[in-house]
Design a protein around this motif. Structure first.
Motif, PDB file in Angstrom:
ATOM      1  N   SER A 181      26.281  10.196 -17.954  1.00 41.11           N
ATOM      2  CA  SER A 181      25.049   9.870 -18.674  1.00 41.11           C
ATOM      3  C   SER A 181      25.343   9.175 -19.984  1.00 41.11           C
ATOM      4  O   SER A 181      24.451   8.948 -20.782  1.00 41.11           O
ATOM      5  N   ASN A 182      26.601   8.869 -20.236  1.00 30.92           N
ATOM      6  CA  ASN A 182      26.923   8.245 -21.530  1.00 30.92           C
ATOM      7  C   ASN A 182      28.029   7.214 -21.340  1.00 30.92           C
ATOM      8  O   ASN A 182      29.123   7.536 -20.892  1.00 30.92           O
ATOM      9  N   VAL A 183      27.721   5.984 -21.675  1.00 32.88           N
ATOM     10  CA  VAL A 183      28.774   4.967 -21.657  1.00 32.88           C
ATOM     11  C   VAL A 183      28.718   4.244 -22.998  1.00 32.88           C
ATOM     12  O   VAL A 183      27.651   3.860 -23.458  1.00 32.88           O
ATOM     13  N   SER A 184      29.848   4.131 -23.644  1.00 33.93           N
ATOM     14  CA  SER A 184      29.843   3.544 -24.986  1.00 33.93           C
ATOM     15  C   SER A 184      29.818   2.018 -24.898  1.00 33.93           C
ATOM     16  O   SER A 184      30.093   1.438 -23.843  1.00 33.93           O
ATOM     17  N   HIS A 185      29.520   1.395 -26.011  1.00 33.13           N
ATOM     18  CA  HIS A 185      29.460  -0.072 -26.066  1.00 33.13           C
ATOM     19  C   HIS A 185      30.832  -0.705 -25.888  1.00 33.13           C
ATOM     20  O   HIS A 185      30.937  -1.879 -25.568  1.00 33.13           O
ATOM     21  N   TYR A 186      31.891   0.106 -26.109  1.00 34.38           N
ATOM     22  CA  TYR A 186      33.230  -0.484 -26.089  1.00 34.38           C
ATOM     23  C   TYR A 186      34.098   0.062 -24.966  1.00 34.38           C
ATOM     24  O   TYR A 186      35.274  -0.225 -24.900  1.00 34.38           O
ATOM     25  N   PHE A 187      33.497   0.854 -24.057  1.00 36.38           N
ATOM     26  CA  PHE A 187      34.292   1.418 -22.973  1.00 36.38           C
ATOM     27  C   PHE A 187      34.993   0.306 -22.189  1.00 36.38           C
ATOM     28  O   PHE A 187      36.199   0.343 -21.946  1.00 36.38           O
ATOM     29  N   PHE A 188      34.229  -0.711 -21.780  1.00 38.46           N
ATOM     30  CA  PHE A 188      34.824  -1.851 -21.071  1.00 38.46           C
ATOM     31  C   PHE A 188      35.380  -2.812 -22.128  1.00 38.46           C
ATOM     32  O   PHE A 188      34.681  -3.690 -22.604  1.00 38.46           O
ATOM     33  N   SER A 189      36.647  -2.607 -22.469  1.00 35.84           N
ATOM     34  CA  SER A 189      37.248  -3.398 -23.550  1.00 35.84           C
ATOM     35  C   SER A 189      37.434  -4.847 -23.106  1.00 35.84           C
ATOM     36  O   SER A 189      37.167  -5.186 -21.955  1.00 35.84           O
ATOM     37  N   GLU A 190      37.933  -5.663 -24.008  1.00 29.07           N
ATOM     38  CA  GLU A 190      38.117  -7.082 -23.659  1.00 29.07           C
ATOM     39  C   GLU A 190      39.161  -7.274 -22.564  1.00 29.07           C
ATOM     40  O   GLU A 190      39.252  -8.336 -21.966  1.00 29.07           O
ATOM     41  N   ASP A 191      39.936  -6.202 -22.247  1.00 23.79           N
ATOM     42  CA  ASP A 191      40.926  -6.306 -21.165  1.00 23.79           C
ATOM     43  C   ASP A 191      40.301  -6.257 -19.776  1.00 23.79           C
ATOM     44  O   ASP A 191      41.000  -6.393 -18.777  1.00 23.79           O
ATOM     45  N   PHE A 192      38.984  -6.073 -19.698  1.00 23.29           N
ATOM     46  CA  PHE A 192      38.321  -6.016 -18.393  1.00 23.29           C
ATOM     47  C   PHE A 192      37.880  -7.406 -17.922  1.00 23.29           C
ATOM     48  O   PHE A 192      37.059  -7.519 -17.022  1.00 23.29           O
ATOM     49  N   GLY A 193      38.420  -8.431 -18.538  1.00 21.83           N
ATOM     50  CA  GLY A 193      37.977  -9.797 -18.257  1.00 21.83           C
ATOM     51  C   GLY A 193      38.069 -10.219 -16.797  1.00 21.83           C
ATOM     52  O   GLY A 193      37.375 -11.124 -16.375  1.00 21.83           O
ATOM     53  N   SER A 194      38.937  -9.599 -16.003  1.00 17.15           N
ATOM     54  CA  SER A 194      39.074 -10.026 -14.601  1.00 17.15           C
ATOM     55  C   SER A 194      38.166  -9.273 -13.654  1.00 17.15           C
ATOM     56  O   SER A 194      38.098  -9.616 -12.474  1.00 17.15           O
ATOM     57  N   LEU A 195      37.510  -8.255 -14.153  1.00 14.05           N
ATOM     58  CA  LEU A 195      36.747  -7.387 -13.249  1.00 14.05           C
ATOM     59  C   LEU A 195      35.676  -8.164 -12.490  1.00 14.05           C
ATOM     60  O   LEU A 195      34.903  -8.910 -13.064  1.00 14.05           O
ATOM     61  N   GLU A 196      35.675  -7.978 -11.152  1.00 13.27           N
ATOM     62  CA  GLU A 196      34.697  -8.689 -10.331  1.00 13.27           C
ATOM     63  C   GLU A 196      33.666  -7.769  -9.690  1.00 13.27           C
ATOM     64  O   GLU A 196      32.542  -8.179  -9.442  1.00 13.27           O
ATOM     65  N   PRO A 210      19.055   1.638 -21.144  1.00 12.59           N
ATOM     66  CA  PRO A 210      17.874   0.992 -21.730  1.00 12.59           C
ATOM     67  C   PRO A 210      18.004   0.744 -23.229  1.00 12.59           C
ATOM     68  O   PRO A 210      17.315  -0.094 -23.787  1.00 12.59           O
ATOM     69  N   TYR A 211      18.892   1.473 -23.890  1.00 14.95           N
ATOM     70  CA  TYR A 211      19.016   1.326 -25.343  1.00 14.95           C
ATOM     71  C   TYR A 211      20.116   0.358 -25.744  1.00 14.95           C
ATOM     72  O   TYR A 211      20.420   0.203 -26.912  1.00 14.95           O
ATOM     73  N   ASP A 212      20.714  -0.287 -24.742  1.00 13.34           N
ATOM     74  CA  ASP A 212      21.737  -1.285 -25.034  1.00 13.34           C
ATOM     75  C   ASP A 212      21.023  -2.613 -25.283  1.00 13.34           C
ATOM     76  O   ASP A 212      21.031  -3.509 -24.449  1.00 13.34           O
ATOM     77  N   TYR A 213      20.402  -2.711 -26.475  1.00 13.03           N
ATOM     78  CA  TYR A 213      19.520  -3.852 -26.730  1.00 13.03           C
ATOM     79  C   TYR A 213      20.258  -5.177 -26.818  1.00 13.03           C
ATOM     80  O   TYR A 213      19.691  -6.217 -26.593  1.00 13.03           O
ATOM     81  N   LYS A 214      21.535  -5.136 -27.184  1.00 14.32           N
ATOM     82  CA  LYS A 214      22.223  -6.411 -27.383  1.00 14.32           C
ATOM     83  C   LYS A 214      23.170  -6.748 -26.241  1.00 14.32           C
ATOM     84  O   LYS A 214      23.995  -7.640 -26.369  1.00 14.32           O
ATOM     85  N   GLY A 215      23.079  -6.042 -25.158  1.00 15.56           N
ATOM     86  CA  GLY A 215      23.930  -6.347 -24.012  1.00 15.56           C
ATOM     87  C   GLY A 215      25.398  -6.134 -24.296  1.00 15.56           C
ATOM     88  O   GLY A 215      26.244  -6.923 -23.878  1.00 15.56           O
ATOM     89  N   LYS A 216      25.739  -5.065 -25.022  1.00 17.16           N
ATOM     90  CA  LYS A 216      27.127  -4.864 -25.413  1.00 17.16           C
ATOM     91  C   LYS A 216      27.961  -4.171 -24.346  1.00 17.16           C
ATOM     92  O   LYS A 216      29.164  -4.388 -24.269  1.00 17.16           O
ATOM     93  N   VAL A 217      27.351  -3.317 -23.542  1.00 16.61           N
ATOM     94  CA  VAL A 217      28.138  -2.540 -22.581  1.00 16.61           C
ATOM     95  C   VAL A 217      28.906  -3.478 -21.644  1.00 16.61           C
ATOM     96  O   VAL A 217      30.092  -3.280 -21.393  1.00 16.61           O
ATOM     97  N   LEU A 218      28.230  -4.523 -21.161  1.00 18.70           N
ATOM     98  CA  LEU A 218      28.880  -5.408 -20.197  1.00 18.70           C
ATOM     99  C   LEU A 218      29.396  -6.692 -20.847  1.00 18.70           C
ATOM    100  O   LEU A 218      29.737  -7.643 -20.152  1.00 18.70           O
ATOM    101  N   GLN A 219      29.466  -6.709 -22.169  1.00 20.13           N
ATOM    102  CA  GLN A 219      29.716  -7.997 -22.823  1.00 20.13           C
ATOM    103  C   GLN A 219      31.071  -8.620 -22.498  1.00 20.13           C
ATOM    104  O   GLN A 219      31.235  -9.828 -22.582  1.00 20.13           O
ATOM    105  N   ASN A 220      32.074  -7.811 -22.122  1.00 17.97           N
ATOM    106  CA  ASN A 220      33.399  -8.379 -21.836  1.00 17.97           C
ATOM    107  C   ASN A 220      33.600  -8.723 -20.371  1.00 17.97           C
ATOM    108  O   ASN A 220      34.634  -9.264 -20.006  1.00 17.97           O
ATOM    109  N   LEU A 221      32.615  -8.403 -19.542  1.00 15.48           N
ATOM    110  CA  LEU A 221      32.806  -8.588 -18.102  1.00 15.48           C
ATOM    111  C   LEU A 221      32.320  -9.986 -17.698  1.00 15.48           C
ATOM    112  O   LEU A 221      31.326 -10.141 -17.008  1.00 15.48           O
ATOM    113  N   HIS A 222      33.083 -10.996 -18.120  1.00 18.11           N
ATOM    114  CA  HIS A 222      32.638 -12.380 -17.900  1.00 18.11           C
ATOM    115  C   HIS A 222      32.756 -12.814 -16.451  1.00 18.11           C
ATOM    116  O   HIS A 222      32.131 -13.778 -16.052  1.00 18.11           O
ATOM    117  N   ASN A 223      33.640 -12.142 -15.687  1.00 21.32           N
ATOM    118  CA  ASN A 223      33.873 -12.595 -14.319  1.00 21.32           C
ATOM    119  C   ASN A 223      33.222 -11.710 -13.281  1.00 21.32           C
ATOM    120  O   ASN A 223      33.516 -11.843 -12.097  1.00 21.32           O
TER     121      ASN A 223
END
Ligand SMILES: *[C@@H]1O[C@H](CO)[C@@H](O)[C@H](O)[C@H]1NC(C)=O
Ligand SMILES: *[C@@H]1O[C@H](CO)[C@@H](O)[C@H](O)[C@H]1NC(C)=O
Ligand SMILES: *[C@@H]1O[C@H](CO)[C@@H](O)[C@H](O)[C@H]1NC(C)=O
Ligand SMILES: *[C@@H]1O[C@H](CO)[C@@H](O)[C@H](O)[C@H]1NC(C)=O
Ligand SMILES: *[C@@H]1O[C@H](CO)[C@@H](O)[C@H](O)[C@H]1NC(C)=O
Length: 565
Positions: A181-196, A210-223
């Motif tokens: 029930s809790n995932v931090s804004h930085y759990f997926f660090s910038e090292d998750f760049g390859s995650l598909e 719903p409270y992740d207003y700035k889209g930070k949780v998934l912000q490093n998951l570019h791929n």
């Protein structure tokens, strides 16, 4: 405990695959792992009871590619013929440094510093699913690795705090069914760049996402190509939630409690599949429709599943129904959709074209009718109101100034009794051009010779009060109002104001007693007079100023009589 002595003869073999499922292994002797054959690349050790220990560091030296340690700590009936393990430290349950280390590592204070986590450097798949692993995931720094696939599903990882570092090759991560029930804004660090692929289904992320207003949780998951957020009790997502997922192809949001699509998706040009099955979406807003259409144009195979959503088919949602009929976006199982009409009946959308036709006819016939009705009623009301206001314009103005005067404490008002005594005998209303007559003849004859106190605006008005209030109050405090009627009078705005206010005073304050007294100093033909003055002239007294010696005497006598009677 797996000991060196038990496996050292394997070292010179070319075994590639070892299965050690359903034992009770908890620990491995330090160094034992190094005797594993160099050719080994697959180990299945399901249904054991491995715990954290120093042997893990030996793992760094083996060339394992797949490690399946799922289903650990499953419940077993007690062994009816337990193994006698006279030499085994675990069986003896003696306190030893190893188990101290084990607990020390696992439950140490939650310092933020990322802890190192050893990984066999050739390992690509780690299956740690279904292990009753009850843990809040804090910061970890994996050792050098080429991990591509990690399965941590069906554990009790209830809080993902992180950050997790050094997972640069990771493509597939399964964290589903963890009661998280809790995932931090930085759990997926910038090292998750390859995650598909990210599987997060069957958690309770509706409490945080719903409270992740700035889209930070998934912000490093570019791929990221696939995300599964099904069964998470999510009610809504912020606009920017998917802002970084420009390559995403599949989004599964089924079995949540979404009521609308508020999150932006128009920018997800590669999106092929959006699953919103079994939510609470009753219709789509105009902006959501626009975004879906814009993806549909770029992407011919874009499919959306809106089944089991209790859509509404009413006049308010007609745009949505129209979209269902006309859109080029593929809708899975469109024939199976049901829709609620305004009378609460459920209809299948099988004949949606027909439904839309009837609905649009119903709504169309009502809209112009309602508009016409509202328009005509309101214009009639406006006409009546403005008519009334015009009809009573003087009364309204009079009432307004009277209220203003009454609320003004300095004004002493004499009550309108029978034995009334007024502040002035007469208020003189005259145009500025006729001031000579008013200031000389009138003042001399009436005030100086006959003692009738006059109110002249030049002389008696209180400075500081506005002119309209002064006039109204003067009229109200004078016994009579003398109108010096001339062509100039008729032209003057303020004179006409005084005239009308005096009329109102006589009607509403003096019970129709005649307050006005007209003196004509110009010869004005009756057709030059406005109608409402003519009316008064005909019904009430007026006098013409003769301007000759004999006539004058009679004239002043008459006025004096009128004003003192
Ligand atoms: C494995 O082979 C090496 C060299 O061939 C030998 O030195 C070693 O003793 C062997 N180990 C075992 C456990 O047989
Ligand atoms: C991990 O193991 C579980 C059960 O043992 C299995 O269902 C699952 O498919 C495995 N995961 C992967 C990624 O192979
Ligand atoms: C989630 O974790 C963060 C970081 O540890 C903590 O500050 C926050 O209170 C947690 N939220 C909930 C709802 O448990
Ligand atoms: C997402 O998870 C649900 C529930 O486990 C499953 O039914 C669905 O097929 C998954 N969707 C995708 C795209 O993997
Ligand atoms: C429609 O619903 C029926 C039963 O509810 C199901 O068997 C069928 O597969 C569904 N069809 C589609 C296209 O989803």
């Amino acid at each position: 405990m797996l000991r060196t002595s038990q496996i050292k003869y394997l070292t010179n073999t070319s075994i590639q695959e070892i299965h050690g499922d359903s034992n009770r292994l908890q620990q491995i002797e330090i160094g034992a792992v190094l005797f594993m054959p160099k050719t080994l690349d697959y180990v299945s050790a399901r249904d054991n009871q491995f715990s954290y220990g120093p042997y893990l560091w030996d793992m760094l030296h083996i060339s394992l590619k797949t490690f399946d340690v799922s289903h650990m700590f499953t419940f077993h009936r007690e062994d009816e013929q337990p193994q006698k393990c006279s030499y085994d430290i675990i069986c003896k349950k003696e306190p030893d440094t190893e188990s101290e280390m084990k607990y020390g590592m696992e439950y140490s204070d939650q310092t933020f510093q990322a802890r190192p986590l050893p990984m066999p450097h050739q390992l690509t798949l780690l299956n740690y699913s279904s292990c009753h692993f009850d843990y809040s995931v804090l910061a970890f720094n994996l050792t050098k690795n080429i991990l591509r696939n990690v399965d941590l599903s069906r554990n009790l990882l209830t809080s993902w705090i992180g950050p997790i570092y050094n997972v640069k090759s990771l493509k597939h991560l399964d964290l589903s069914s963890n009661f998280c029930s809790n995932v931090s804004h930085y759990f997926f660090s910038e090292d998750f760049g390859s995650l598909e692929e990210l599987h997060l289904q069957n958690n309770i992320l509706g409490l945080v996402l719903p409270y992740d207003y700035k889209g930070k949780v998934l912000q490093n998951l570019h791929n990221l190509k696939t995300i599964n957020l099904s069964q998470n009790k999510i009610q809504r997502l912020s606009k920017d939630f998917f802002k970084s997922q420009l390559k995403i192809e599949r989004i599964d949001l089924s079995e949540n409690t979404f009521e609308s699509i508020d999150f932006d998706i128009g920018h997800l040009k590669s999106l092929k599949y959006l699953n919103l099955k079994n939510n609470r979406i009753s219709y789509l807003s105009a902006s959501a429709i626009l975004q879906l259409n814009s993806i549909g144009i770029l992407n011919k195979i874009f499919t959306i599943d809106l089944s089991q959503n209790n859509s509404l088919c009413t006049c308010e949602t007609i745009n949505f129904v129209q979209w269902l009929v006309t859109t080029t976006v593929r809708l899975t199982g469109k024939k199976n959709y049901t829709c609620q009409l305004s009378d609460l009946t459920l209809v299948s959308l099988e004949n949606i074209d027909k439904l839309y036709d009837t609905l649009s006819k119903d709504c169309m016939s009502k809209i112009p009718l309602i508009v016409a009705l509202v328009a005509s009623v309101s214009s009639v009301l406006i006409i009546i109101c403005s008519g009334l206001i015009y009809r009573y314009r003087w009364k309204l103005r009079y009432a307004y100034y009277m209220i203003k005067i009454r609320s003004h404490k300095k004004m002493v008002l004499v009550e309108n009794d029978d034995d009334k005594s007024y502040m002035y005998g007469a208020f003189v209303s005259y145009a500025d051009e006729d001031s000579t007559f008013a200031h000389k003849q009138l003042l001399t004859k009436l005030e100086k010779e006959n003692g009738i106190i006059l109110c002249l605006h030049k002389r008696n008005f209180l400075p500081g009060n506005d002119i309209a209030t002064n006039i109204t109050s003067a009229i109200h405090n004078s016994r009579r109002t003398i109108i010096i009627m001339s062509r100039n009078f008729l032209k003057s705005y303020w004179c006409m104001f005084e005239y009308n206010m005096a009329r109102m005073e006589s009607i509403y304050e003096r019970g129709h007693e005649n307050v006005l007294f007209l003196i004509f100093i110009d010869k004005i033909a009756s057709k030059e007079l406005p109608l409402h003055i003519l009316e008064l002239v005909q019904s009430q007294s007026y006098i013409e100023y003769p301007n000759d010696e004999y006539g004058d005497t009679v004239f002043w006598d008459q006025i004096t009589q009128v004003l003192t009677s």
